[in-house]
Design a protein around this motif. Structure first.
Motif, mmCIF file in Angstrom:
data_model
loop_
_atom_site.group_PDB
_atom_site.id
_atom_site.type_symbol
_atom_site.label_atom_id
_atom_site.label_comp_id
_atom_site.label_asym_id
_atom_site.label_seq_id
_atom_site.Cartn_x
_atom_site.Cartn_y
_atom_site.Cartn_z
ATOM 1 N N ALA A 2 -26.928 -15.689 154.563
ATOM 2 C CA ALA A 2 -26.399 -14.340 154.407
ATOM 3 C C ALA A 2 -26.680 -13.824 153.004
ATOM 4 C CB ALA A 2 -24.889 -14.332 154.656
ATOM 5 N N ARG A 3 -26.890 -12.504 152.923
ATOM 6 C CA ARG A 3 -27.021 -11.904 151.591
ATOM 7 C C ARG A 3 -25.640 -11.900 150.935
ATOM 8 N NH1 ARG A 3 -30.022 -7.674 153.746
ATOM 9 N NH2 ARG A 3 -28.321 -6.252 153.270
ATOM 10 N N PRO A 4 -25.595 -12.096 149.606
ATOM 11 C CA PRO A 4 -24.297 -12.153 148.935
ATOM 12 C C PRO A 4 -23.758 -10.760 148.612
ATOM 13 C CG PRO A 4 -26.036 -12.660 147.384
ATOM 14 C CD PRO A 4 -26.715 -12.384 148.686
ATOM 15 N N ASP A 5 -23.838 -9.846 149.595
ATOM 16 C CA ASP A 5 -23.279 -8.501 149.387
ATOM 17 C C ASP A 5 -21.802 -8.519 149.807
ATOM 18 O OD1 ASP A 5 -23.411 -8.709 152.107
ATOM 19 O OD2 ASP A 5 -25.051 -7.267 152.358
ATOM 20 N N ALA A 6 -21.168 -7.355 149.811
ATOM 21 C CA ALA A 6 -19.723 -7.305 150.080
ATOM 22 C C ALA A 6 -19.400 -7.946 151.434
ATOM 23 C CB ALA A 6 -19.236 -5.857 150.038
ATOM 24 N N ASP A 7 -20.237 -7.677 152.429
ATOM 25 C CA ASP A 7 -19.982 -8.219 153.754
ATOM 26 C C ASP A 7 -20.166 -9.747 153.774
ATOM 27 O OD1 ASP A 7 -19.510 -7.942 156.617
ATOM 28 O OD2 ASP A 7 -21.611 -8.588 156.807
ATOM 29 N N ARG A 11 -17.201 -12.508 154.587
ATOM 30 C CA ARG A 11 -17.309 -13.540 155.630
ATOM 31 C C ARG A 11 -17.156 -14.939 155.041
ATOM 32 N NH1 ARG A 11 -22.921 -12.400 157.729
ATOM 33 N NH2 ARG A 11 -22.772 -14.452 158.692
ATOM 34 N N ALA A 12 -17.791 -15.163 153.905
ATOM 35 C CA ALA A 12 -17.713 -16.482 153.258
ATOM 36 C C ALA A 12 -16.267 -16.809 152.890
ATOM 37 C CB ALA A 12 -18.605 -16.507 152.020
ATOM 38 N N ALA A 13 -15.566 -15.834 152.329
ATOM 39 C CA ALA A 13 -14.178 -16.068 151.912
ATOM 40 C C ALA A 13 -13.296 -16.359 153.125
ATOM 41 C CB ALA A 13 -13.653 -14.854 151.144
ATOM 42 N N GLU A 14 -13.558 -15.673 154.231
ATOM 43 C CA GLU A 14 -12.783 -15.927 155.461
ATOM 44 C C GLU A 14 -12.974 -17.359 155.943
ATOM 45 O OE1 GLU A 14 -13.883 -13.122 158.506
ATOM 46 O OE2 GLU A 14 -12.882 -11.471 157.428
ATOM 47 N N LEU A 159 -22.242 -21.163 156.868
ATOM 48 C CA LEU A 159 -22.788 -20.008 156.151
ATOM 49 C C LEU A 159 -23.403 -20.450 154.818
ATOM 50 C CD1 LEU A 159 -22.786 -16.767 156.353
ATOM 51 C CD2 LEU A 159 -20.983 -16.904 154.653
ATOM 52 N N VAL A 160 -24.602 -19.925 154.534
ATOM 53 C CA VAL A 160 -25.259 -20.169 153.247
ATOM 54 C C VAL A 160 -25.469 -18.815 152.588
ATOM 55 C CG1 VAL A 160 -27.267 -21.133 152.051
ATOM 56 C CG2 VAL A 160 -26.500 -22.160 154.212
ATOM 57 N N LEU A 161 -24.869 -18.605 151.422
ATOM 58 C CA LEU A 161 -25.109 -17.369 150.673
ATOM 59 C C LEU A 161 -26.409 -17.541 149.893
ATOM 60 C CD1 LEU A 161 -21.537 -16.595 149.265
ATOM 61 C CD2 LEU A 161 -22.764 -15.302 151.038
ATOM 62 N N ASP A 162 -27.327 -16.601 150.081
ATOM 63 C CA ASP A 162 -28.634 -16.706 149.437
ATOM 64 C C ASP A 162 -28.630 -15.942 148.113
ATOM 65 O OD1 ASP A 162 -31.234 -16.854 148.671
ATOM 66 O OD2 ASP A 162 -32.070 -15.932 150.484
ATOM 67 N N GLY A 163 -28.688 -16.688 147.008
ATOM 68 C CA GLY A 163 -28.716 -16.041 145.697
ATOM 69 C C GLY A 163 -30.030 -16.288 144.979
ATOM 70 N N GLY A 164 -31.090 -16.619 145.721
ATOM 71 C CA GLY A 164 -32.373 -16.880 145.076
ATOM 72 C C GLY A 164 -32.415 -18.272 144.458
ATOM 73 N N ALA A 165 -33.414 -18.495 143.589
ATOM 74 C CA ALA A 165 -33.585 -19.813 142.981
ATOM 75 C C ALA A 165 -32.610 -20.005 141.823
ATOM 76 C CB ALA A 165 -35.017 -19.975 142.483
ATOM 77 N N CYS A 166 -32.115 -21.246 141.662
ATOM 78 C CA CYS A 166 -31.172 -21.557 140.585
ATOM 79 C C CYS A 166 -31.903 -21.591 139.246
ATOM 80 C CB CYS A 166 -30.540 -22.920 140.824
ATOM 81 S SG CYS A 166 -29.661 -23.047 142.387
ATOM 82 N N SER A 167 -31.286 -21.035 138.201
ATOM 83 C CA SER A 167 -32.000 -20.935 136.929
ATOM 84 C C SER A 167 -32.120 -22.295 136.217
ATOM 85 C CB SER A 167 -31.337 -19.910 136.016
ATOM 86 O OG SER A 167 -29.993 -20.270 135.788
ATOM 87 N N TRP A 168 -31.072 -23.138 136.235
ATOM 88 C CA TRP A 168 -31.179 -24.442 135.565
ATOM 89 C C TRP A 168 -31.890 -25.459 136.448
ATOM 90 C CZ3 TRP A 168 -30.296 -25.794 130.597
ATOM 91 C CH2 TRP A 168 -29.537 -24.926 129.803
ATOM 92 N N GLY A 169 -31.596 -25.457 137.731
ATOM 93 C CA GLY A 169 -32.295 -26.358 138.657
ATOM 94 C C GLY A 169 -31.928 -27.822 138.542
ATOM 95 N N ILE A 170 -30.910 -28.163 137.744
ATOM 96 C CA ILE A 170 -30.449 -29.557 137.611
ATOM 97 C C ILE A 170 -28.931 -29.499 137.440
ATOM 98 C CG2 ILE A 170 -30.760 -29.673 135.094
ATOM 99 C CD1 ILE A 170 -31.903 -32.573 135.592
ATOM 100 N N GLU A 171 -28.241 -30.579 137.830
ATOM 101 C CA GLU A 171 -26.778 -30.559 137.865
ATOM 102 C C GLU A 171 -26.151 -30.420 136.470
ATOM 103 O OE1 GLU A 171 -28.747 -32.657 139.345
ATOM 104 O OE2 GLU A 171 -28.285 -32.607 141.489
#
Ligand code: AMP
Ligand code: MG
Length: 312
Positions: A2-7, A11-14, A159-171
């Motif tokens: 899902a896109r991380p928009d208001a909707d 849904r994620a919070a629910e 549900l997976v919120l899609d926020g693009g690629a992670c900037s640090w990429g490591i834990e």
């Protein structure tokens, strides 16, 4: 996905408030989140990941005030570190507040951080919950740095919120503040140099103290962050005897080397691309990955830690 928009966030919070799990982006890697107060929801994380129960989870919160509420004691050092590095890739281990259930084997402590990612922060706000979240992948596998990695590793996540690629990429870097001297539990995105400038001396895991490399102590040594392919670490990928290795063989080097994947010679840039590169080589069907070991300096501590566990 899902896109991380208001909707998407609603849904994620629910889903989270109903006691289930949601995958979301952070600046380090994608997390698989659940209400930290719900033992059922947290149990769902362990089940989906097939994660051993002794491996505890990091709780993600919106701000320092929310972190303090999960702690029985909040040392002055935690305040200093939080002021400097939160939101950001530093996890602090402190004494756990009695009203928070123990998570994994961590009976009297809790690991907590404020993530620096607008989607993660928006989700924390929308749900109003502290979110226990490990990396959103099957246990032992490569951590996900894109939403697509999550879906392929954990197809059953609601549900997976899609926020693009992670900037640090490591834990995140995990620092234990329950003793006299801060102790490094896991090297990660935030470097030791930067941490020492902030808090002074830091105790390192046993073997790291001895020879400056990131090798985990024998008791901790375990396979983690591993691709499907066999991983072999070496000084020079050209010198490795290949006859006994499963084919096809890929090589991963850093700038100056000649490899199937050539990563940056800068430790931060290398770390940011490491998991994505391992995913690419796995997806391309290589059976062996020869990896040129980066320099044995402290700047590469987190990368060495991940590489040695991937090769275990
Ligand atoms: P992950 O969830 O995969 O990012 O891993 C979280 C890591 O944080 C674990 O492997 C532990 O090393 C560390 N951790 C989490 N909670 C605690 C805790 N309460 N005490 C000590 N270490 C912790
Ligand atoms: Mg993980």
């Amino acid at each position: 996905m899902a896109r991380p928009d208001a909707d998407g966030l609603r849904r994620a919070a629910e889903i989270l408030r109903a006691g289930s799990v949601v995958a979301f982006p952070t600046e380090t890697v994608y997390g698989l989140g659940a209400d930290a107060f719900s033992e059922k929801a947290v149990g769902e994380i362990y089940r989906l990941k097939n994660r051993p129960s002794w491996n505890p989870l990091i709780v993600h919160v919106a701000d320092v005030a929310a972190a303090r509420k999960l702690a029985a004691e909040w040392p002055a050092q935690a305040d200093d570190l939080a002021a400097r590095f939160w939101p950001g890739p530093l996890t602090l281990v402190v004494r756990r507040a009695p009203h928070l259930p123990g998570i994994g084997a961590a009976n009297d402590t809790v690991a907590v951080r404020v993530p620096a990612h607008e989607v993660a922060l928006a989700l924390l706000e929308a749900s109003g919950l502290p979110l226990a979240a490990p990396s959103a992948n099957r246990s032992e596998g490569i951590s996900p740095t894109t939403a697509d990695h999550v879906v392929r590793s954990l197809p059953d996540v609601p549900l997976v919120l899609d926020g693009g690629a992670c900037s640090w990429g490591i834990e995140s870097t995990v620092l234990d503040l329950t003793g006299d001297v801060p102790r490094l539990l896991r090297p990660g995105a935030l470097s030791l140099r930067v941490l020492r400038d902030a808090v002074g001396p830091i105790a390192l895991p046993e073997s790291a103290t001895e020879d400056g490399t990131a090798r985990p102590s024998p008791g901790m040594s375990r396979r983690h962050y591993a691709p499907r392919a066999k991983v072999v670490l070496c000084k020079d990928v050209r010198d490795v005897e290949r006859s006994g290795l499963p084919e096809p063989v890929a090589t991963m080097t850093y700038e100056g080397g000649d490899g199937t994947e050539i990563l940056s010679a800068d430790p931060r840039e290398y770390a940011a691309d490491l998991y994505a590169a391992l995913h690419r080589l796995d997806d391309a069907g290589f059976a062996t990955i020869l990896i040129q070991e980066p320099p044995q300096t402290e700047d590469w501590l987190a990368v060495h830690d991940r590489l040695s566990r991937a090769a275990a």
